[in-house]
Motif scaffolding. Structure first.
Motif, PDB file in Angstrom:
ATOM      1  N   MET A   1       0.839  -1.205   0.000  1.00 17.86           N
ATOM      2  CA  MET A   1       0.000   0.000   0.000  1.00 17.86           C
ATOM      3  C   MET A   1       0.871   1.250   0.000  1.00 17.86           C
ATOM      4  O   MET A   1       1.926   1.273   0.611  1.00 17.86           O
ATOM      5  CB  MET A   1      -0.852  -0.040   1.273  1.00 17.86           C
ATOM      6  CG  MET A   1      -1.815   1.099   1.357  1.00 17.86           C
ATOM      7  SD  MET A   1      -2.400   1.306   3.023  1.00 17.86           S
ATOM      8  CE  MET A   1      -2.956   2.992   2.963  1.00 17.86           C
ATOM      9  N   SER A  59      11.213   2.197   9.945  1.00 17.43           N
ATOM     10  CA  SER A  59      11.790   1.209   9.033  1.00 17.43           C
ATOM     11  C   SER A  59      10.746   0.271   8.440  1.00 17.43           C
ATOM     12  O   SER A  59      11.051  -0.526   7.570  1.00 17.43           O
ATOM     13  CB  SER A  59      12.865   0.405   9.767  1.00 17.43           C
ATOM     14  OG  SER A  59      12.310  -0.134  10.930  1.00 17.43           O
ATOM     15  N   LYS A  62       9.102   2.397   3.330  1.00 16.66           N
ATOM     16  CA  LYS A  62      10.237   2.807   2.503  1.00 16.66           C
ATOM     17  C   LYS A  62       9.835   4.058   1.725  1.00 16.66           C
ATOM     18  O   LYS A  62       8.679   4.241   1.343  1.00 16.66           O
ATOM     19  CB  LYS A  62      10.585   1.700   1.504  1.00 16.66           C
ATOM     20  CG  LYS A  62      11.193   0.482   2.161  1.00 16.66           C
ATOM     21  CD  LYS A  62      11.762  -0.432   1.125  1.00 16.66           C
ATOM     22  CE  LYS A  62      12.370  -1.673   1.738  1.00 16.66           C
ATOM     23  NZ  LYS A  62      11.500  -2.416   2.637  1.00 16.66           N
ATOM     24  N   SER A  79       5.797  -2.625   2.994  1.00 16.00           N
ATOM     25  CA  SER A  79       6.606  -3.733   2.462  1.00 16.00           C
ATOM     26  C   SER A  79       5.860  -4.572   1.425  1.00 16.00           C
ATOM     27  O   SER A  79       6.464  -5.396   0.746  1.00 16.00           O
ATOM     28  CB  SER A  79       7.059  -4.634   3.623  1.00 16.00           C
ATOM     29  OG  SER A  79       5.920  -5.042   4.343  1.00 16.00           O
ATOM     30  N   SER A  80       4.548  -4.377   1.290  1.00 16.77           N
ATOM     31  CA  SER A  80       3.816  -5.203   0.323  1.00 16.77           C
ATOM     32  C   SER A  80       4.049  -4.738  -1.117  1.00 16.77           C
ATOM     33  O   SER A  80       3.765  -5.456  -2.066  1.00 16.77           O
ATOM     34  CB  SER A  80       2.316  -5.174   0.634  1.00 16.77           C
ATOM     35  OG  SER A  80       1.786  -3.883   0.407  1.00 16.77           O
ATOM     36  N   GLU A  81       4.560  -3.541  -1.284  1.00 14.96           N
ATOM     37  CA  GLU A  81       4.789  -3.027  -2.625  1.00 14.96           C
ATOM     38  C   GLU A  81       6.213  -3.357  -3.069  1.00 14.96           C
ATOM     39  O   GLU A  81       7.144  -3.333  -2.268  1.00 14.96           O
ATOM     40  CB  GLU A  81       4.617  -1.498  -2.656  1.00 14.96           C
ATOM     41  CG  GLU A  81       3.215  -1.000  -2.334  1.00 14.96           C
ATOM     42  CD  GLU A  81       2.216  -1.289  -3.438  1.00 14.96           C
ATOM     43  OE1 GLU A  81       1.013  -1.168  -3.172  1.00 14.96           O
ATOM     44  OE2 GLU A  81       2.621  -1.646  -4.562  1.00 14.96           O
ATOM     45  N   SER A  82       6.337  -3.610  -4.369  1.00 17.94           N
ATOM     46  CA  SER A  82       7.658  -3.854  -4.918  1.00 17.94           C
ATOM     47  C   SER A  82       8.343  -2.514  -5.140  1.00 17.94           C
ATOM     48  O   SER A  82       7.790  -1.611  -5.778  1.00 17.94           O
ATOM     49  CB  SER A  82       7.514  -4.590  -6.253  1.00 17.94           C
ATOM     50  OG  SER A  82       8.709  -4.509  -6.973  1.00 17.94           O
ATOM     51  N   GLU A  83       9.542  -2.390  -4.637  1.00 17.18           N
ATOM     52  CA  GLU A  83      10.256  -1.107  -4.746  1.00 17.18           C
ATOM     53  C   GLU A  83      10.516  -0.743  -6.200  1.00 17.18           C
ATOM     54  O   GLU A  83      10.310   0.397  -6.623  1.00 17.18           O
ATOM     55  CB  GLU A  83      11.586  -1.212  -4.000  1.00 17.18           C
ATOM     56  CG  GLU A  83      11.410  -1.358  -2.502  1.00 17.18           C
ATOM     57  CD  GLU A  83      12.641  -1.935  -1.823  1.00 17.18           C
ATOM     58  OE1 GLU A  83      12.651  -1.949  -0.586  1.00 17.18           O
ATOM     59  OE2 GLU A  83      13.579  -2.359  -2.518  1.00 17.18           O
TER      60      GLU A  83
END
Lengths: 170, 753
Positions: A1, A59, A62, A79-83
């Motif tokens: 998200m 932390s 991101k 953290s669920s999203e791909s950077e």
């Protein structure tokens, strides 16, 4: 998200802010300031990810950003999203703005803050990615622009007709 | 010739356009302000004008829209535009699409959850969700996700929204799925989206894509709704890889990359049976093969590496460790790490870290060299990844070395607070992972070095706790203890000592006074305490240290490791005068001082456990259940008074400090420190005398405690307890006899009211 989308210039002045989680206004300003401090001290040749500031979630979140000329585009994600995916999404957003405003610049974001929000709403909704296809987004924007022009011209013609009617009757 | 009406009407339309041009000038003026004060002054003036314009009922909605756009702009800069909220809602309620759009944008930007006006938006949203105009429905759905919706309004909106999931237009169905997901995340107890999963078979792949994005949350919240979805997802992924999707879903040569990412994320979580796992593994391998570039080039879109990375991570979670999978993941990790692109390198390090956690493999020399270079990379994100990798690959043999590297980085001035916290957490985790590989001496030394770094971050408490646990274990060498004390003493004598080290020093002196020569601990505590008192006048932060010092002094005195109490009374008196917080602590200690020795000397021939340790459990129980107060040694005065009057041997007792006033906080009087006769001391107890008079020495003696319990054999316990309660005033004593005390009864009320 996606938690927040921030756009600010090289001096830290905000040009767009959209928070998908509630923060009061003071906190929003502090987050913008903190994010600018984190992002502005990074060189251009380093990677585009860093840990979120303490105000926005630390932390667990991101900051994924891209620097274009005088503007920083920053997406704060969990953290669920791909950077790398979000990095490309920023590119899609900027390219869409560029197409809509024809060589977009900082002033376009200031003078047409409402239009920028319309475009962003086609890309991200409720913190979730809605559309990633630039052509699709541009088509929607174009449809909306046509609708607006139709309404404005209808309004003008209605006013003109009314006035003419009164003129004739007078 | 035009009529007045036409002239006025056209004039007003033209003037609104002019005003928009005028607004552009206004924006430019705001930007051109040279100072913050100038900007503030200008914007406040403009906002007044905007406020008047918006409040004017004759203002055209289009102009109101421009005014609201300006309000959004200045709100972004941090200025208050509360007056615009109601106008934003009014504009959203208009029938015109243009006005409604601006109204909704203004509502989303300006309103917040705490704003009561957001309730007014709900009816508008309900109405617009059911509109025949596709654009208006789209607006309403977007606003539903962005505007603050009160929780009570969700049940009213949800049916209308779920109805839009079956709208003929895919554009609306897409938005409806995302909005439903948004409501699920905000209010999971109010939304059940099991029915949404059926849209996985929608004819439009964009709708399927939106649903896939929401699937992880639906899996978490309604796992029963998503059972059996593995094969459909595998089929969709195969269709994507085989190019069956419309060309507009291709991005930079990759077919529907974001859709692939969503599927790859969900697959491992849905697999329940071996058959599903096998099918998933097959399609993951196909994905890796299809998306792998022949060479990694900088111009490759980052999303290609993202798909590979996610597919590998999914495979890692599904496969048993075997040589083929290990080689595969190491190959890709190595390829990414060699990339010149920092983002891809970062991804490679992340992948390698996941592999190391699963496989416990040894790194090749090339990989080690890359990691070593990455540790010194200018990019802090790469350095963090490299440290994570180092931490994951640490073994028993090199854990000390790895911890050392983590500490060195934490100490570096270039490291920010977030990274420092993370590095210290990694180090502590390593120390816990290999407790045998690191000696307690080394751990203590490391923790003491790190404590000054971690004062401002939450891990500071963890480090203090670690240090105390190591010391209490008692396994460290004597020389380590001595060295530690030397270091801590040095810090305490310096002008600017870290607070955490001072705390540890004071605690150590209080808990291990026997590590120093007789009386040395007390002397050092007093020196430090006096120093803190002199600093306390200028620095407020010493309060906690002072309390700790007094508490440590108590421990030292309890241990008996002291020669004389010179200086102690003065210090405690000064501490108690300094702040009421210390008063109680200091008074407690003062009052207990003479008693401990006196009781000890009076009762040395009697087999009595005068420490009253037996009472602890009763006292604690009373404190917990009856709101009782802790035992206060001042009441021991009364016992001694009664004993003094009956026993001439005790006539030489030193004067004791007695409470002088009825207030709960004791006040120390000057006379109580002077040697005075016991009669004057006794008179000062008159406040309690009515209860003491009934306590005769025999009664008291017969009710004293032994190690086996109470003495007082033939005496009726119910009657003998009563004077004891009154004399001692110990909270909760009545409960010992089975008498329940009233919940609002203050056990010490008769003494302190």
């Amino acid at each position: 998200m996606i938690k927040a989308i921030l756009v600010f210039n090289n001096h830290g002045k905000p040009r767009l802010s959209k928070f998908y989680q509630y923060f009061n206004e003071d906190m929003q300003q502090q987050i913008i300031k903190e994010t600018f401090q984190l992002v502005s001290k990074r060189d251009d040749n380093v990677c585009n990810f860093l840990e979120g500031g303490s105000l926005i979630g630390g932390s667990d979140y991101k900051l994924i950003y891209r620097h274009y000329a005088t503007l920083y585009f920053v997406f704060c994600v969990d953290s669920s999203e791909s950077e790398l995916g979000i990095l490309d999404l920023i590119q899609v957003f900027v390219e869409t703005l560029d197409k809509c405003f024809e060589n977009v610049c900082e002033l376009d974001l200031i003078f047409h803050v409402d239009k920028v929000h319309y475009i962003l709403n086609e890309l991200v909704m409720g913190g979730m990615v809605l559309e990633t296809n630039m052509s699709e987004i541009l088509t929607r924007i174009e449809e909306q622009n046509k609708l607006e022009k139709l309404e404005v011209s209808f309004l003008l013609s209605a006013v003109f007709d009314t006035s003419l009617g009164e003129l004739n009757s007078g | 010739m035009m009529s007045n009406i036409l002239e006025k009407t056209l004039g007003s339309v033209l003037s609104s356009t002019d005003q928009f041009a005028g607004l552009r000038v206004v924006y430019q003026k705001c930007l051109a302000a040279r100072t913050k004060q100038e900007e503030e002054k200008l914007i406040k003036q403009l906002l007044e004008t905007v406020k008047i314009r918006l409040a004017n009922p004759s203002t055209r909605p289009l102009l109101a829209g421009h005014c609201l756009a300006f309000a959004v702009f200045v709100n972004l800069m941090g200025y208050n535009v509360d007056f615009a909220h109601i106008h934003a809602i009014n504009l959203a309620q208009q029938t015109s699409y243009v006005e409604k759009k601006m109204g909704y944008v203004a509502c989303c930007c300006l309103l917040n959850e705490k704003n009561e006006l957001s309730l007014l938006l709900v009816n508008t949203l309900c109405r617009d969700l059911g509109s025949n105009n596709v654009a208006v429905v789209g607006l309403a759905i977007s606003a539903l996700c962005s505007a603050p919706i009160p929780r009570d309004a969700v049940p009213a909106l949800l049916p209308a929204l779920l109805d839009r999931l079956h709208h003929p237009k895919a554009y609306i169905r897409c938005r409806a799925v995302v909005a439903a997901h948004h409501l699920l995340r905000q209010h999971p107890d109010l939304c059940d989206l099991g029915s949404v999963v059926s849209l996985l078979g929608d004819e439009d792949p964009h709708v399927v894509h939106r649903l896939l994005s929401c699937l992880p949350d639906i899996i978490e919240k309604s796992p029963e709704a998503v059972s059996g979805l593995v094969h459909p997802l595998v089929a969709i992924q195969r269709q994507i890889l085989n190019g069956k999707l419309p060309p507009d879903m291709t991005y930079r040569g990759l077919p529907a990359p974001w859709m692939q990412l969503s599927i790859l994320k969900c697959l491992p979580e849905l697999c329940l049976t071996e058959e599903e796992e096998f099918a998933s593994r097959e399609v993951l391998l196909e994905t890796i093969k299809a998306c792998s570039p022949k060479n990694v080039v900088i111009s490759d879109p980052p999303i290609r590496a993202a798909i590979n990375s996610r597919a590998l991570a999914a495979l890692l979670s599904l496969e048993e460790p075997n040589e083929a999978s290990r080689l595969r993941i190491m190959h890709f990790a190595g390829t990414f790490m060699q990339s010149g692109n920092g983002d891809t390198k970062n991804e490679g390090l992340l992948l390698l870290e996941s592999a190391l956690v699963k496989y416990q493999i040894a790194l090749t020399p090339e990989q080690l060299a890359i990691i070593k270079l990455s540790l010194e990379h200018e990019d802090i994100s790469i350095r963090r990844r490299a440290f994570g990798l180092l931490s994951a690959s640490a073994t028993e043999k090199d854990v000390q070395n790895v911890c050392g590297q983590l500490f060195t980085q934490a100490v570096s001035p270039k490291t920010d607070e977030v990274l420092k916290q993370w590095l210290l957490e990694q180090a502590l985790q390593l120390m816990d992972r290999y407790p045998v590989a690191l000696t307690d001496d080394w751990k203590l030394s490391a923790v003491i070095k790190l404590m000054p770094l971690a004062e401002d971050i939450k891990i500071g408490k963890e480090l203090m706790k670690n240090a105390k646990n190591i010391l209490l274990k008692g396994c460290i060498k004597e020389e380590t203890h001595v060295k530690m004390l030397t270091v801590l003493t040095m810090h305490s004598e310096s002008k600017k000592a870290p607070t955490s080290l001072l705390k540890l020093y004071i605690w150590t002196l209080g808990n291990f006074p026997n590590k120093l020569s007789q009386g040395e601990a007390l002397s050092r505590l007093l020196t430090l305490g006096n120093k803190l008192l002199s600093n306390a006048k200028t620095e407020k932060s010493t309060d906690e240290l002072l309390l700790l010092t007094i508490s440590s002094l108590r421990n030292v005195i309890d241990s008996g490791n002291f020669n004389s109490l010179d200086g102690l009374k003065d210090f405690l008196k000064e501490a108690s005068e300094y702040s009421p917080m210390h008063m109680l602590e200091a008074c407690e200690l003062i009052n207990s001082l003479p008693h401990l020795r006196q009781i000890s000397s009076c009762l040395k021939d009697v087999d009595i456990d005068f420490s009253l340790g037996l009472l602890d459990k009763f006292v604690l129980k009373s404190i917990e259940t009856q709101n009782g107060r802790i035992y206060q040694p001042q009441v021991a005065t009364q016992i001694l008074q009664s004993k003094t009057s009956s026993s001439p041997d005790l006539a030489h007792l030193l004067p004791v400090v007695l409470p002088q006033s009825p207030s709960p906080i004791m006040h120390l009087s000057q006379e109580s420190f002077n040697t005075s006769d016991e009669s004057s001391s006794a008179k000062s107890v008159c406040y309690y005398s009515q209860n003491l008079e009934s306590a005769c020495p025999e009664t008291v003696k017969s009710n004293l405690w032994t190690k086996e319990g109470r003495l007082g054999h033939e005496a009726d316990k119910s009657t003998s307890a009563e004077p004891l309660v009154k004399a001692l005033g110990i909270s909760g004593m009545k409960n010992l006899e089975g008498e329940p005390s009233a919940s609002n009864e203050d056990p010490l009320g008769d003494l302190l009211s």
